[in-house]
Design a protein around this motif. Structure first.
Motif, PDB file in Angstrom:
ATOM      1  N   GLY A  63       0.808  -1.212   0.000  1.00  0.00           N
ATOM      2  CA  GLY A  63       0.000   0.000   0.000  1.00  0.00           C
ATOM      3  C   GLY A  63       0.840   1.260   0.000  1.00  0.00           C
ATOM      4  N   TRP A  64       1.813   1.317   0.884  1.00  0.00           N
ATOM      5  CA  TRP A  64       2.672   2.499   0.942  1.00  0.00           C
ATOM      6  C   TRP A  64       3.522   2.637  -0.320  1.00  0.00           C
ATOM      7  CZ3 TRP A  64       1.437   6.402   3.648  1.00  0.00           C
ATOM      8  CH2 TRP A  64       0.774   6.247   4.856  1.00  0.00           C
ATOM      9  N   SER A  65       3.915   1.530  -0.907  1.00  0.00           N
ATOM     10  CA  SER A  65       4.681   1.584  -2.164  1.00  0.00           C
ATOM     11  C   SER A  65       3.826   2.146  -3.303  1.00  0.00           C
ATOM     12  CB  SER A  65       5.208   0.200  -2.538  1.00  0.00           C
ATOM     13  OG  SER A  65       6.137  -0.248  -1.586  1.00  0.00           O
ATOM     14  N   ILE A  70       2.628   6.616  -6.873  1.00  0.00           N
ATOM     15  CA  ILE A  70       1.732   7.637  -7.437  1.00  0.00           C
ATOM     16  C   ILE A  70       2.347   9.015  -7.263  1.00  0.00           C
ATOM     17  CG2 ILE A  70      -0.488   8.814  -7.123  1.00  0.00           C
ATOM     18  CD1 ILE A  70      -1.703   6.019  -6.487  1.00  0.00           C
ATOM     19  N   LEU A  71       2.818   9.300  -6.051  1.00  0.00           N
ATOM     20  CA  LEU A  71       3.376  10.626  -5.789  1.00  0.00           C
ATOM     21  C   LEU A  71       4.623  10.896  -6.629  1.00  0.00           C
ATOM     22  CD1 LEU A  71       2.938  10.804  -1.909  1.00  0.00           C
ATOM     23  CD2 LEU A  71       1.538  11.924  -3.668  1.00  0.00           C
ATOM     24  N   ILE A  72       5.514   9.915  -6.703  1.00  0.00           N
ATOM     25  CA  ILE A  72       6.788  10.135  -7.397  1.00  0.00           C
ATOM     26  C   ILE A  72       6.649   9.956  -8.902  1.00  0.00           C
ATOM     27  CG2 ILE A  72       9.188   9.381  -7.613  1.00  0.00           C
ATOM     28  CD1 ILE A  72       8.947   8.484  -4.616  1.00  0.00           C
ATOM     29  N   ALA A  87      14.789  17.458 -16.304  1.00  0.00           N
ATOM     30  CA  ALA A  87      15.487  16.826 -15.181  1.00  0.00           C
ATOM     31  C   ALA A  87      14.499  16.093 -14.276  1.00  0.00           C
ATOM     32  CB  ALA A  87      16.257  17.871 -14.382  1.00  0.00           C
ATOM     33  N   LEU A  88      13.239  16.503 -14.279  1.00  0.00           N
ATOM     34  CA  LEU A  88      12.237  15.821 -13.457  1.00  0.00           C
ATOM     35  C   LEU A  88      12.020  14.386 -13.915  1.00  0.00           C
ATOM     36  CD1 LEU A  88       9.673  18.729 -13.131  1.00  0.00           C
ATOM     37  CD2 LEU A  88      11.086  17.773 -11.303  1.00  0.00           C
ATOM     38  N   GLY A  89      12.279  14.126 -15.176  1.00  0.00           N
ATOM     39  CA  GLY A  89      12.148  12.771 -15.696  1.00  0.00           C
ATOM     40  C   GLY A  89      13.125  11.806 -15.057  1.00  0.00           C
ATOM     41  N   ILE A  94      12.158   6.114 -10.066  1.00  0.00           N
ATOM     42  CA  ILE A  94      12.058   5.787  -8.642  1.00  0.00           C
ATOM     43  C   ILE A  94      10.602   5.451  -8.307  1.00  0.00           C
ATOM     44  CG2 ILE A  94      12.341   6.668  -6.292  1.00  0.00           C
ATOM     45  CD1 ILE A  94      14.639   8.453  -7.481  1.00  0.00           C
ATOM     46  N   GLY A  95       9.675   6.221  -8.862  1.00  0.00           N
ATOM     47  CA  GLY A  95       8.259   5.923  -8.677  1.00  0.00           C
ATOM     48  C   GLY A  95       7.882   4.604  -9.317  1.00  0.00           C
TER      49      GLY A  95
END
Length: 113
Positions: A63-65, A70-72, A87-89, A94-95
């Motif tokens: 669940g936390w993963s 989603i966030l990352i 650079a955000l790519g 990591i997400g």
């Protein structure tokens, strides 16, 4: 809440960004929305399994993963599409790794049950 936000962000992209973003950046934005919604359903599966089996460690990690993914993952794609900062790519994978960890934990839990 993440499902509600996924629908709202998707609608914003479809109606508010279509004329403002290039087709490539709109596709990046839509990928973020799509993966967010996929993993909202994964979170529902985790919640149902917790309701049935209790707060098993693998389910909690899954669940936390999914939330972290989603966030990352989706968050970095939204930011990339809206700002054009390539650079955000670099943090998007990591997400993706968080999503993979979530699915692996869910699969291991299912196999052990």
């Amino acid at each position: 809440m993440l499902g509600f936000l996924g629908v709202a962000i998707g609608a914003f992209g479809a109606h508010g960004l279509r004329s403002r973003l290039s087709p490539e950046m709109l596709a990046v934005f839509e990928t973020g929305v799509r993966y967010q919604m996929y993993h909202v359903f994964a979170l529902l599966i985790v919640a149902a399994a917790i309701g049935h089996a209790g707060q098993a460690r693998l389910l909690m990690i899954a669940g936390w993963s999914f939330i972290a993914g989603i966030l990352i993952f989706s968050g970095s794609l939204y930011a990339l599409a809206l700002t054009g900062t390539t650079a955000l790519g670099a943090i998007t994978p990591i997400g993706g790794l968080a999503f993979l960890i979530g699915w692996a934990c869910l699969a291991f839990f299912a196999a052990a049950s």
